[in-house]
Scaffold this motif. Structure first.
Motif, PDB file in Angstrom:
ATOM      1  N   GLU A 140       0.833  -1.181  -0.029  1.00  0.00           N
ATOM      2  CA  GLU A 140       0.007   0.020  -0.011  1.00  0.00           C
ATOM      3  C   GLU A 140       0.809   1.370   0.040  1.00  0.00           C
ATOM      4  O   GLU A 140       0.446   2.247   0.590  1.00  0.00           O
ATOM      5  N   GLY A 141       2.255   1.139  -0.432  1.00  0.00           N
ATOM      6  CA  GLY A 141       3.035   2.241  -0.347  1.00  0.00           C
ATOM      7  C   GLY A 141       2.938   3.164  -1.538  1.00  0.00           C
ATOM      8  O   GLY A 141       1.724   3.071  -2.446  1.00  0.00           O
ATOM      9  N   PRO A 142       3.597   4.261  -1.736  1.00  0.00           N
ATOM     10  CA  PRO A 142       3.363   5.207  -2.739  1.00  0.00           C
ATOM     11  C   PRO A 142       3.489   4.620  -4.093  1.00  0.00           C
ATOM     12  O   PRO A 142       4.217   3.947  -4.494  1.00  0.00           O
ATOM     13  N   GLU A 143       2.340   5.307  -5.021  1.00  0.00           N
ATOM     14  CA  GLU A 143       2.455   4.589  -6.509  1.00  0.00           C
ATOM     15  C   GLU A 143       2.684   5.750  -7.297  1.00  0.00           C
ATOM     16  O   GLU A 143       2.148   6.871  -7.351  1.00  0.00           O
ATOM     17  N   LEU A 144       3.992   5.635  -8.070  1.00  0.00           N
ATOM     18  CA  LEU A 144       4.338   6.956  -8.811  1.00  0.00           C
ATOM     19  C   LEU A 144       4.276   6.742 -10.411  1.00  0.00           C
ATOM     20  O   LEU A 144       4.784   7.522 -10.895  1.00  0.00           O
ATOM     21  N   GLN A 174      -4.801   6.073  -1.481  1.00  0.00           N
ATOM     22  CA  GLN A 174      -6.166   6.717  -2.230  1.00  0.00           C
ATOM     23  C   GLN A 174      -5.993   7.210  -3.439  1.00  0.00           C
ATOM     24  O   GLN A 174      -6.706   8.002  -4.118  1.00  0.00           O
ATOM     25  N   GLU A 175      -4.820   6.866  -4.406  1.00  0.00           N
ATOM     26  CA  GLU A 175      -4.808   7.219  -5.707  1.00  0.00           C
ATOM     27  C   GLU A 175      -5.767   6.680  -6.595  1.00  0.00           C
ATOM     28  O   GLU A 175      -6.073   5.481  -6.457  1.00  0.00           O
ATOM     29  N   LEU A 182      -7.349  -1.651  -9.912  1.00  0.00           N
ATOM     30  CA  LEU A 182      -7.277  -2.728  -8.908  1.00  0.00           C
ATOM     31  C   LEU A 182      -8.432  -3.586  -9.065  1.00  0.00           C
ATOM     32  O   LEU A 182      -8.836  -4.603  -9.349  1.00  0.00           O
ATOM     33  N   ASP A 183      -9.665  -2.912  -9.248  1.00  0.00           N
ATOM     34  CA  ASP A 183     -11.078  -3.037  -9.687  1.00  0.00           C
ATOM     35  C   ASP A 183     -11.195  -3.558 -10.789  1.00  0.00           C
ATOM     36  O   ASP A 183     -11.687  -5.015 -10.966  1.00  0.00           O
ATOM     37  N   ARG A 184     -11.103  -2.996 -11.898  1.00  0.00           N
ATOM     38  CA  ARG A 184     -11.453  -3.451 -13.176  1.00  0.00           C
ATOM     39  C   ARG A 184     -10.662  -4.340 -13.734  1.00  0.00           C
ATOM     40  O   ARG A 184     -11.037  -5.152 -14.450  1.00  0.00           O
ATOM     41  N   ALA A 185      -9.405  -4.201 -13.748  1.00  0.00           N
ATOM     42  CA  ALA A 185      -8.246  -5.136 -14.412  1.00  0.00           C
ATOM     43  C   ALA A 185      -8.480  -6.479 -13.717  1.00  0.00           C
ATOM     44  O   ALA A 185      -8.247  -7.321 -14.695  1.00  0.00           O
TER      45      ALA A 185
END
Length: 211
Positions: A140-144, A174-175, A182-185
């Motif tokens: 759940e870390g930063p997504e860049l 919360q990006e 995550l949901d759709r793929a």
């Protein structure tokens, strides 16, 4: 409950095409070899999970590449700073396990899950993989990744890969575009999205995904 459902027959399925119900003639398990891309978050946020990686990832690899099963291929791809291939697609289990031994958290780095999904999907399309699967283990870390979700979904769908994503940690990221992916793929490709609050449950969950 997360386990495969055995002994399904034609009566257990409903297939519609243009809202017209089609006749299902036969049903059987898919036994053709898979081409599995295993994406692993080795960013700084994954540091507390490395010990559990070293137990859980080999358990998954051993299950998917068992000598008695189909000749599945697997590639190992890291997600810190930029997607990096640790092990190219191979049917040799020892080569993938050796790649796992090289996994360490990269200090000061963030994860690039969305970029990893794009590049992996494009690679699958170029290889014309007949039965592709993506399994991503991320924190759940930063997504860049500077990507809109549409930029991810297009190559994912074109690849026809079943996408499975396992997220470790309490929900803090919360990006928006990441959340949509995550949901759709997972939902739209026949895969699954799992969240673990603690990494000690990772081995059992990876075995479940393998099943």
């Amino acid at each position: 409950d997360g386990k495969p459902v055995p002994n399904l027959g034609p009566a257990d399925f409903l297939v519609q095409e243009d809202r017209v119900t089609r006749e299902v003639l036969t049903v059987g398990p898919a036994n053709d070899p898979m081409q599995i891309a295993l994406l692993v978050d080795n960013s700084q946020a994954s540091d507390p999970f490395i010990r559990d990686y070293r137990e859980a990832l080999p358990a998954f690899i051993n299950e998917m590449m068992a000598a008695s099963g189909p000749r599945n291929e697997m590639a190992l791809i890291m997600l810190a700073d930029r997607p990096t291939i640790f092990t190219q697609y191979t049917t040799e289990r020892a080569a993938v396990l050796k790649g796992v031994e090289r996994i360490f958290a990269m200090p000061g780095s963030a994860t690039y899950l969305l970029d990893g999904l794009i590049e992996t999907s494009r690679g699958i399309t170029k290889r014309n993989s007949p039965r592709p699967v993506i399994v991503a283990v991320t924190s759940e870390g930063p997504e860049l990744s500077d990507r809109y979700y549409q930029q991810v979904m297009e190559p994912v769908k074109e690849s026809a890969a079943a996408v499975n994503i396992l997220v470790i940690g309490r929900p803090i990221n919360q990006e928006h575009d990441r959340a949509v992916v995550l949901d759709r793929a997972t939902k739209e490709t026949g895969g699954r999205w799992d969240t673990l609050l603690i990494s000690t449950a990772l081995t059992d969950k990876m075995k479940e995904i393998a099943q």
